[in-house]
Design an enzyme around this catalytic site. Structure first.
Site, PDB file in Angstrom:
ATOM      1  N   CYS A  57       0.928  -1.214  -0.021  1.00  0.00           N
ATOM      2  CA  CYS A  57       0.001   0.021  -0.027  1.00  0.00           C
ATOM      3  C   CYS A  57       0.865   1.321  -0.164  1.00  0.00           C
ATOM      4  CB  CYS A  57      -1.007  -0.001   1.430  1.00  0.00           C
ATOM      5  SG  CYS A  57      -1.901  -1.447   1.245  1.00  0.00           S
ATOM      6  N   CYS A  82     -12.841  -0.105   8.608  1.00  0.00           N
ATOM      7  CA  CYS A  82     -12.160  -0.452   7.415  1.00  0.00           C
ATOM      8  C   CYS A  82     -12.298   0.359   6.237  1.00  0.00           C
ATOM      9  CB  CYS A  82     -12.648  -2.080   7.003  1.00  0.00           C
ATOM     10  SG  CYS A  82     -12.543  -3.149   8.326  1.00  0.00           S
ATOM     11  N   SER A  83     -11.247   0.464   5.591  1.00  0.00           N
ATOM     12  CA  SER A  83     -11.141   1.316   4.363  1.00  0.00           C
ATOM     13  C   SER A  83     -11.707   0.503   3.314  1.00  0.00           C
ATOM     14  CB  SER A  83      -9.461   1.822   4.074  1.00  0.00           C
ATOM     15  OG  SER A  83      -8.901   0.504   3.900  1.00  0.00           O
ATOM     16  N   LYS A 141     -10.258   5.781   4.141  1.00  0.00           N
ATOM     17  CA  LYS A 141     -11.560   5.025   4.843  1.00  0.00           C
ATOM     18  C   LYS A 141     -12.941   5.741   4.009  1.00  0.00           C
ATOM     19  CE  LYS A 141     -14.383   3.483   7.916  1.00  0.00           C
ATOM     20  NZ  LYS A 141     -15.295   3.450   6.596  1.00  0.00           N
ATOM     21  N   HIS A 153      -9.294   3.519  -1.363  1.00  0.00           N
ATOM     22  CA  HIS A 153      -7.690   3.125  -1.207  1.00  0.00           C
ATOM     23  C   HIS A 153      -7.517   2.223  -2.371  1.00  0.00           C
ATOM     24  CE1 HIS A 153      -4.116   1.644   0.447  1.00  0.00           C
ATOM     25  NE2 HIS A 153      -4.720   0.693   1.295  1.00  0.00           N
TER      26      HIS A 153
END
Lengths: 396, 396
Positions: free
Chosen positions: B85, B216-217, B339, B343
């Protein structure tokens, strides 16, 4: 800023049943650092080259695993570079930039691939991801199929018959396997007869018309590593020093089948070699040894022309007249090359730098080219999309 | 050598059914070059950041596809960087090194990910490849599971109850979604009530105990791009210039579950921020806006402490006292963050640079932090293995 090699490592290549992607990476890194006489405290950055970890080994984000090489590497920046079969030399290039930028003095580069964890079909599919997938992989092109386009394009453009092609490629196969016989780390230690290599047979079937099994490089596990540092530091530290005099990176279109680039030559590779020689202020006549990207025998034939060892369409002369043999004017792939030494994708480019450096140090892995002072690397990714060439020079 | 941003691009993020990895890459690259008022002839190198192309899109060796951005890019060196990431900010870093090395003047960076081509199970498995697979992914750890280890480690180390944790994380969720309401490119435009976000329910189930869905994103498609050049050239070319004043890359162990690093703090991220501030000769008090890696709400909580906005174990103060809100002392993720903005893995780091640059130019995508002159990026890969932080400054 001049950059030199102060440590090298090279694993055995082949189906290494006791090795994982992790052990290959760690062992190569440790061996290169030992050879360079450095510890983790001396290393300012690590570049890891790996192509198919996500598919072969279910491992992306491999770079941080390099910390396992040495406890003192903790917090050192580790970066993974991927550019298909040229990932290794691309990682070397990024390491050079890190030193030239002034942000790093000493950098570790490790190239690694563990391919034999998948069966042949899985390997073929994973390699096909390095094509332009929608128009190539998804339409059934494998890498032998993509390089078969070069073989067909070459024959068509130069009016070359398949018999002439097979005769030429057969000689390239024979040379590769003959050279590999002396390389203790090579994957295959089997000599080939020219008659066998040039002929389609039950034991040498067509893989992708016109390429036969004997024209294809190997599926391999393996790793190679380098420690690079500023040349001034290298000279202070080592009795013999090999400098990286130039590195040229040329990107051409990803796809070969869409017709946007020639199939009778390696346009990008030719340009990369030209730029690497120019940056080093040398010509091909100054080069004593080369390790180049013979992923297929047709690729090596095209590389003879990209190097300028023969006129366009006459590459076969370079093998027929002995130019590229050990003892000839410019020995090409004295290691046995990808064809016989092995081709663990992410390791291959780093391996080429290691092999040339060791030649120039007079400590060849396998056949030694006598008195070699200047060497050339040519590493190709995909079907010619990524092309990286470099000149190395013994300077002390 | 000082490096500045002269062009930015940012796609909508979300499930973009009409976009492929190829169209996202090409459009972002073109938009950034247009914004920078450069053509392919001006670009000396391209860095492409992508995490999961091999799995999500059957495409490795993506970098050469960047030539499709502009016909004049042909033969320009294109390199793919992957570090989970944090691939995006790692690509920015390599681009900076290329300029600082003197080998390039102007560089294009494109981060891209097309995740929604796989269903949820495939996405979860692909992301798990960024863990240390033998001990984490292969043993059933998903990324929510790995960050749940932080949540549990934090509670244990600081004697924090799950009720306190949920209360805090709920506020972080509310802030993210509130900020994203103003961001036209954000994936989710839905406000969350604190009561909902802090509570396990049918609509907000546990994903990996103690993390809930609202912690969670998102799974996203998207791209972002930057054109970087030497600051002198940038000043000559642009009325307003944002300089990259520092970039720090810190690698910690790949695995979190093996116990070699703390689970109550982001050790590597904390060090990366420290180094980025030191290189820029600033303290956190000098920073006006930050885009940070809130892959989970627990990650953002830990980042408040890594940034030094609160004492260790007291990160919740930063959200409760308004510090990190727009209008507060250091607004964190005015874009809505991973979020709520989305992402797309390989794009995320580049997106952060784009968002901060646009803030400093006074041309924010979404909420504008008034008079912001200095901003900070913190991008994290895996469960904290890769950590890259950068300070950006408006200098003209």
């Amino acid at each position: 800023m001049s950059v030199s090699i102060i440590g090298t490592a090279h694993s055995k290549m082949g189906k290494l049943v006791d090795e994982s992607i992790y052990s290959l990476l760690v062992n190569a890194g440790r061996e290169a650092m030992k050879d360079a006489n450095v510890t983790g405290k001396d290393i300012d950055a690590v570049y890891v080259s790996n192509y198919g970890g996500p598919s072969f080994n279910k491992q992306s984000h491999l770079a941080p695993y390099a910390l396992e090489i040495d406890p003192d590497l903790r917090f050192t920046p580790c970066t993974r570079v991927e550019n298909a079969c040229a990932a290794g030399s691309n990682a070397v290039k990024e390491a050079i930039l890190a030193i030239e930028s002034g942000r790093a003095e000493t950098v570790l580069v490790v190239g690694v691939e563990k391919m034999t964890s998948l069966k042949t079909a899985g390997v073929t599919e994973t390699l096909a991801l390095a094509s332009y997938y929608p128009e190539e992989g998804a339409k059934g092109y494998t890498f032998p199929g993509l390089y078969a386009e070069y073989a067909k394009g070459y024959m068509k453009h130069y009016g070359y018959s398949v018999e002439e092609l097979y005769d030429t490629l057969g000689h390239i196969t024979v040379k590769a396997h003959k050279n590999a016989m002396s390389n203790p780390l090579a994957q295959m230690h089997v000599e080939f007869e020219h008659e066998f290599a040039k002929t389609i047979s039950d034991k040498n079937p067509l893989i992708a018309d016109p390429l036969k099994l004997s024209d294809c490089s190997l599926v391999s596990d393996g790793a190679a590593a380098l420690v690079l540092t500023k040349t001034d530091l290298a000279k202070a530290k080592k009795d013999k020093v090999v400098e990286i005099s130039s590195i040229a990176h040329v990107t051409d279109y990803l796809s070969i089948v869409e017709g946007k680039r020639a199939t009778y030559e390696l346009t990008g590779a030719k340009l990369a070699v030209k730029k690497a020689l120019e940056e080093a202020k040398l010509t091909i006549d100054d080069i004593n040894v080369a390790e180049v990207h013979d992923c297929f025998t047709i690729t090596e034939l095209l590389i003879y022309e990209a190097l300028g060892l023969a006129e366009p369409g006459k590459g076969r002369e370079a093998i027929l007249n002995g130019t590229v043999q050990v003892g000839g004017k410019l020995p090409v792939n004295p290691s046995g090359g990808l064809k016989a030494k092995g081709h663990p994708i992410g390791a291959t480019g780093v391996s080429m730098f290691v092999l040339i450096a060791r030649q120039l140090l007079g400590e060849a892995i396998g056949l030694q080219v006598e008195n070699a002072e200047r060497g050339l690397v040519l590493n190709i990714g995909g079907s010619g999309g990524t092309n990286i060439s470099s000149v190395l020079t013994r300077i002390k």
